[in-house]
Design an enzyme around this catalytic site. Structure first.
Site, mmCIF file in Angstrom:
data_model
loop_
_atom_site.group_PDB
_atom_site.id
_atom_site.type_symbol
_atom_site.label_atom_id
_atom_site.label_comp_id
_atom_site.label_asym_id
_atom_site.label_seq_id
_atom_site.Cartn_x
_atom_site.Cartn_y
_atom_site.Cartn_z
ATOM 1 N N HIS A 65 3.574 -2.227 3.209
ATOM 2 C CA HIS A 65 3.665 -0.897 2.587
ATOM 3 C C HIS A 65 5.001 -0.790 1.859
ATOM 4 C CE1 HIS A 65 0.736 -0.433 5.828
ATOM 5 N NE2 HIS A 65 0.199 0.523 5.101
ATOM 6 N N HIS B 278 -6.068 3.061 -3.919
ATOM 7 C CA HIS B 278 -6.042 3.264 -2.456
ATOM 8 C C HIS B 278 -6.355 4.732 -2.120
ATOM 9 C CE1 HIS B 278 -5.089 2.210 1.639
ATOM 10 N NE2 HIS B 278 -3.911 2.779 1.687
ATOM 11 N N ASP C 236 0.807 -1.226 0.000
ATOM 12 C CA ASP C 236 0.000 0.000 0.000
ATOM 13 C C ASP C 236 0.840 1.276 0.000
ATOM 14 O OD1 ASP C 236 -2.030 -1.829 0.372
ATOM 15 O OD2 ASP C 236 -2.930 -0.782 2.083
#
Ligand code: NI
Length: 192
Positions: free
Chosen positions: A147, A56, A6
């Protein structure tokens, strides 16, 4: 199972793509629209190398605090940025902080992808811990959250991939994970 990354793309994403290519593993990238333009080449490369490109939001707001028009704008601008960079239109959305509700889900209008393992990599920034969690915790059909904006997460990735393969997992994209299942807009996956 599916590895997801992400908040990128960012300065470590190219290295992650190198590692994933080396390991012949596919991942899903939930990207922020505001990061796409500066990394158009990486976004194009993700698509070319078989990864899934997913949305996102534009700037990572708490969507439940925005108007429905504000939510739609966050989604649409990111769809456009990713499509402009890669030619690919994402079909999956992950709400920042996992924050959503019925109203927001309706405004997003895409299936909402959560996770079954949260690596907490943003908190610990430890390669060893990231690798341990990512190898040990996933179960069949799992979705693991990392991430790619954190160096320790990218450094852990090859260890995670190797460890999961040793456990017998096949690493697929989120869409591949749900192949044959009709994902509904505004619904949460995996079951939340
Ligand atoms: Ni995020």
């Amino acid at each position: 199972m599916a590895l997801t990354f992400d908040d990128g793309p960012g300065e470590y994403t190219a290295h992650l793509l190198d590692e994933l290519k080396q390991a012949d593993a596919r991942a899903t990238f939930f990207m922020l629209g505001q990061n796409v333009h500066a990394h158009r080449d990486l976004v194009r490369r993700m698509a070319a190398e078989g990864h899934e490109l997913a949305n996102h939001s534009w700037s990572h707001p708490q969507l439940t605090s925005l108007s429905s028009a504000g939510v739609r704008s966050q989604v649409r601008r990111t769809q456009e940025a990713i499509k402009e960079a890669s030619g690919v239109e994402p079909t999956l959305f992950r709400p920042p902080y996992g924050a959503t509700d019925a109203r927001v889900g309706k405004a997003i209008g895409m299936p909402l992808i959560m996770w079954s393992v949260d690596s907490l990599d943003w908190r610990y920034r430890s390669v060893a811990r990231n690798a341990r969690v990512g190898v040990r915790e996933p179960r069949r059909d799992g979705v693991v959250l990392y991430h790619d904006i954190h160096e320790a997460s990218v450094e852990a990735a090859p260890k995670v991939v190797a460890g999961l393969k040793r456990r017998g997992f096949t690493l697929v994209t989120v869409s591949e994970l749900y192949q044959g299942k009709q994902l509904k807009p505004g619904r949460l996956y995996p079951k939340w």
